[in-house]
Structures are given as structure tokens and as C-alpha cells.
Design an enzyme around this catalytic site. Structure first.
Site, mmCIF file in Angstrom:
data_model
loop_
_atom_site.group_PDB
_atom_site.id
_atom_site.type_symbol
_atom_site.label_atom_id
_atom_site.label_comp_id
_atom_site.label_asym_id
_atom_site.label_seq_id
_atom_site.Cartn_x
_atom_site.Cartn_y
_atom_site.Cartn_z
ATOM 1 N N ASN A 46 0.829 -1.202 0.000
ATOM 2 C CA ASN A 46 0.000 0.000 0.000
ATOM 3 C C ASN A 46 0.871 1.262 0.000
ATOM 4 O OD1 ASN A 46 -2.456 1.692 0.259
ATOM 5 N ND2 ASN A 46 -3.415 -0.243 0.815
ATOM 6 N N ARG A 47 0.265 2.399 0.331
ATOM 7 C CA ARG A 47 0.940 3.693 0.113
ATOM 8 C C ARG A 47 1.581 4.253 1.382
ATOM 9 N NH1 ARG A 47 -3.314 3.121 -3.125
ATOM 10 N NH2 ARG A 47 -2.993 3.600 -5.334
ATOM 11 N N HIS B 298 3.602 -0.152 -2.554
ATOM 12 C CA HIS B 298 3.916 -1.587 -2.669
ATOM 13 C C HIS B 298 5.409 -1.885 -2.726
ATOM 14 C CE1 HIS B 298 -0.231 -2.504 -2.785
ATOM 15 N NE2 HIS B 298 -0.443 -2.355 -4.078
ATOM 16 N N HIS C 147 -1.250 -9.970 -3.436
ATOM 17 C CA HIS C 147 -2.051 -9.088 -4.288
ATOM 18 C C HIS C 147 -2.768 -9.874 -5.388
ATOM 19 C CE1 HIS C 147 -3.326 -5.427 -6.212
ATOM 20 N NE2 HIS C 147 -2.568 -4.664 -5.432
ATOM 21 N N SER C 148 -3.320 -11.044 -5.046
ATOM 22 C CA SER C 148 -4.061 -11.813 -6.052
ATOM 23 C C SER C 148 -5.353 -11.104 -6.434
ATOM 24 C CB SER C 148 -4.379 -13.207 -5.522
ATOM 25 O OG SER C 148 -3.223 -14.007 -5.511
ATOM 26 N N TYR C 149 -5.652 -11.177 -7.732
ATOM 27 C CA TYR C 149 -6.939 -10.717 -8.270
ATOM 28 C C TYR C 149 -7.792 -11.963 -8.498
ATOM 29 C CZ TYR C 149 -4.924 -6.125 -9.615
ATOM 30 O OH TYR C 149 -4.332 -4.888 -9.624
ATOM 31 N N ASP D 47 -11.522 0.885 -3.635
ATOM 32 C CA ASP D 47 -10.079 0.728 -3.441
ATOM 33 C C ASP D 47 -9.797 1.252 -2.034
ATOM 34 O OD1 ASP D 47 -7.417 0.229 -3.749
ATOM 35 O OD2 ASP D 47 -7.046 1.752 -5.277
ATOM 36 N N GLN E 44 -7.619 -4.517 2.208
ATOM 37 C CA GLN E 44 -7.878 -3.597 1.107
ATOM 38 C C GLN E 44 -8.796 -4.301 0.122
ATOM 39 O OE1 GLN E 44 -6.377 -0.527 1.123
ATOM 40 N NE2 GLN E 44 -6.886 0.300 -0.896
ATOM 41 N N GLU F 16 -6.812 -7.742 -0.083
ATOM 42 C CA GLU F 16 -5.410 -7.747 0.336
ATOM 43 C C GLU F 16 -5.346 -7.514 1.848
ATOM 44 O OE1 GLU F 16 -3.490 -4.659 -2.216
ATOM 45 O OE2 GLU F 16 -5.446 -4.792 -3.195
#
Length: 348
Positions: free
Chosen positions: A78-79, A104, A176-178, A243, A281, A308
């Protein structure tokens, strides 16, 4: 467990593909580049097997630009605002790679590293290890990280994270799987029904950095405390869609708790997410734009979603948030489980 060569990096380092299969026929594939989950194959209600994660079938596409498909993000997922934080009186400057912010792990985060793999066949597990050197992407301390993927006969993919450091450092690891539980049988994930066990979320500013406020989700489009489809209120969400980091109710004590449940009505696949982490997330694939194709599918907007598990964004700069600082002599330990099943009825 099966191991095969997946390709080589431009530097000539061999990358391997590891296949874990349980007694129910569920298959998980992982490469030691980026600790990436490349596929999860599970049956639908009719026993038809399908791949429920986005990704590619070759290393070349993973080496090119893509939105962290299946990867472990770190040293800090993340940020981090402006790529700066102060720790023990010293200011650190990280790589800027997302507008004005660090995202990330930076320009070459853990998602772009070749990890050392150790097969643990007696546990149907794969352990991946990486040492992040002091100063890498601006972070302090030599950090040794391991990620262990275990596929159980209860149809759980368990991810155990562990790390130690020789200097105080922030750390926030996630996968970070979609996911698309329709496995190619639907155009997008907007009909997936979602429950997230969180009463609050971290509101963010225009640069997607938390303001520090933790508003209630009740009465808003952010509320998934009861089942809603991803698409039912997405037009009410500012920006392109979801998000957002959710403040989980069930894992504030660091014990494994139920974070979310997702049901796909066309196939009746269900995914439960358990974690020890304080946040998750939820991302609705807003920036997928059809420019990437993988495994025969064009990855258009909202073709996949992410859950996430993590510490909150910008935690090193937010003293009120759960601490993401690891000190020498301590061991970072977090676990997340993705559990797969099918059910005949919608979520209740």
C-alpha cells in the site's frame, strides 16, 4: 508437489513453477519470482474446474508491467505518503512510484525479486525466502522474509509471513491476487456477492492517503456487513470504484479471524478470507483497462477483485494506526487463509 522451469529473468536467473494439489483436486501454482500465485483451480457447483485468479501462463508477461497480479507486495504494501517517514528520530526517503507517493515497496519491490524456494512436501507447502538489504528502496535494516504457502485438504490456501530485521523498519506484507470466482464464465466481477466483517474503513484524501479518520460504513456504499454485489452501489463510490482499506472487527487481537466471504452466483463458488491482520484492502479492479490478456482472457475494468490483508495504508506516518514497525529481536508473523468451497444458496 511438482516443480518445473517457468523461464529465466533477463539476468539469466532460473524461475520455477511449483504446483500444489490436495486430495480434493484443488490446484495452486506459484512461481518464485515475486512469490506470485499464478493459478488457483477449484471446482464449481457442477464439479467443473476453473482458474479463479488473474495472471499469465508465461514469465515474460510477469516480467513486463502488470498490476501486481498474484504477487507478494513489500517491504511495505500500500501507500506511504510522499515516500517519507520518521523512525527513531531519523527521516527516511523511499522510492516514489505512485503519483507523489511510495506504493507496494517501490520501483523494485518484493514482487520483482527472485525468492529462494524450499519445498515441504510432507505439509504440501512451499516456503519462499528473500533478504532485503539495508537501504533497498530506501528502507532501513537487513530484513529476512519468508512466505510459506500451504494447501490443505480442507481446501484452504494458507499464507504464513515471517520476518526479522537488524534495524527498526516498517513492514507490511500482503498477497495481491486478483480473483474472479466465475473463472471466465462472466464478463466481470460486479455480480459477486461480498461480505466484509468491518464496521469502519480508513477514509483517504485525493492522493489515496488516509486522513486518520475511521468513519462507520453503516448507511453508505462502503457497507458490506451484509451481502451486497460489488456492482450494486459502485456508482456511488468516488473515483473508479472500491479501493479502500477496511478496519476488520475480527482480527484486532492478532488472532486469526474471518475477514470476508465472497459468493459467485453463476458457479456458486465461495471464498472465505481469514487473517491475523488488522485490515483488508478491497479493490474492484478499477484500473484494469483491457490492455492485458492472460490465460485467454482480456482483463477489462472490474474483471477481478482483490482482498489484500494488511496493515493500514501509510501506517508509519499514522501513530494512531496499529504499528507496522518491526524492531531487532522481534519476529514479524502474520497469516492469511483463502478457503474455497461451493454452496447452493446465496450468502445469508
Amino acid at each position: 508437489m511438482k516443480k518445473e522451469v517457468f523461464g529465466k529473468t533477463p539476468e539469466g536467473t532460473e524461475v520455477n513453477l511449483y504446483t500444489l494439489t490436495n486430495q480434493n483436486g484443488i490446484t495452486v501454482q506459484i512461481i518464485n519470482y515475486g512469490a506470485i500465485i499464478t493459478s488457483i483451480i477449484t471446482p464449481d457447483r457442477n464439479g467443473q474446474a476453473g482458474d479463479v485468479v488473474l495472471g499469465f501462463d508465461n514469465l515474460k508477461d510477469y516480467l513486463a508491467e502488470h498490476p501486481y497480479f498474484g504477487a507478494v507486495a513489500g517491504r511495505c504494501a500500500n501507500r506511504i505518503a510522499k515516500g517519507k517517514f520518521t523512525l527513531n528520530g531519523k527521516e527516511y526517503t523511499l522510492a516514489i512510484n505512485n503519483g507523489p507517493n511510495h506504493l507496494h515497496g517501490g520501483l523494485k519491490g518484493f514482487d520483482k525479486k527472485v525468492w529462494e524456494a524450499t519445498e515441504i512436501p510432507t505439509q504440501n507447502a512451499l516456503k519462499l525466502t528473500y533478504t532485503s538489504k539495508d537501504g533497498e528502496e530506501g528502507y532501513p535494516g537487513n530484513l529476512t522474509v519468508s512466505v510459506t504457502y500451504t494447501l490443505t485438504n480442507e481446501n484452504e490456501l494458507k499464507i504464513d509471513y515471517e520476518a526479522t530485521t537488524d534495524k527498526a523498519t516498517p513492514i507490511n506484507l500482503t498477497n495481491h491476487s486478483y480473483f474472479n470466482l466465475a473463472a471466465g464464465q462472466a464478463e466481470d466481477v460486479l455480480n459477486h456477492e461480498v461480505v466484509i466483517y468491518a464496521d469502519r474503513y480508513t477514509i483517504v484524501d485525493e492522493d489515496l492517503i488516509p486522513t486518520g479518520e475511521l468513519p462507520l460504513v453503516a448507511g453508505t456504499a462502503m457497507d458490506f456487513s451484509v451481502p451486497h454485489t460489488i456492482g450494486s452501489r459502485i456508482s456511488q463510490v468516488a473515483g473508479n470504484g472500491y479501493d479502500h482499506n477496511y478496519v476488520l472487527n475480527n482480527s484486532q487481537n492478532g488472532k486469526l479471524g474471518l475477514a470476508a466471504v465472497v459468493h459467485e452466483p453463476q458457479t456458486d463458488r465461495v471464498m472465505e478470507v481469514y487473517t491475523t491482520q488488522p485490515g483488508v484492502q478491497f479493490y474492484s479492479g478499477n484500473f484494469l483497462n483491457g490492455s492485458l490478456t492472460g490465460k485467454g482472457h482480456v482483463y477489462k475494468k472490474h474483471y477481478g477483485f482483490c482482498l489484500e490483508t494488511q496493515h493500514f495504508p501509510d501506517s508509519p506516518n499514522q501513530p494512531e494506526f496499529p504499528s507496522a514497525i518491526l524492531n531487532p529481536g522481534e519476529t514479524f508473523q502474520q497469516s492469511t487463509i483463502y478457503k474455497f468451497s461451493v454452496q447452493k444458496n446465496n450468502l445469508k
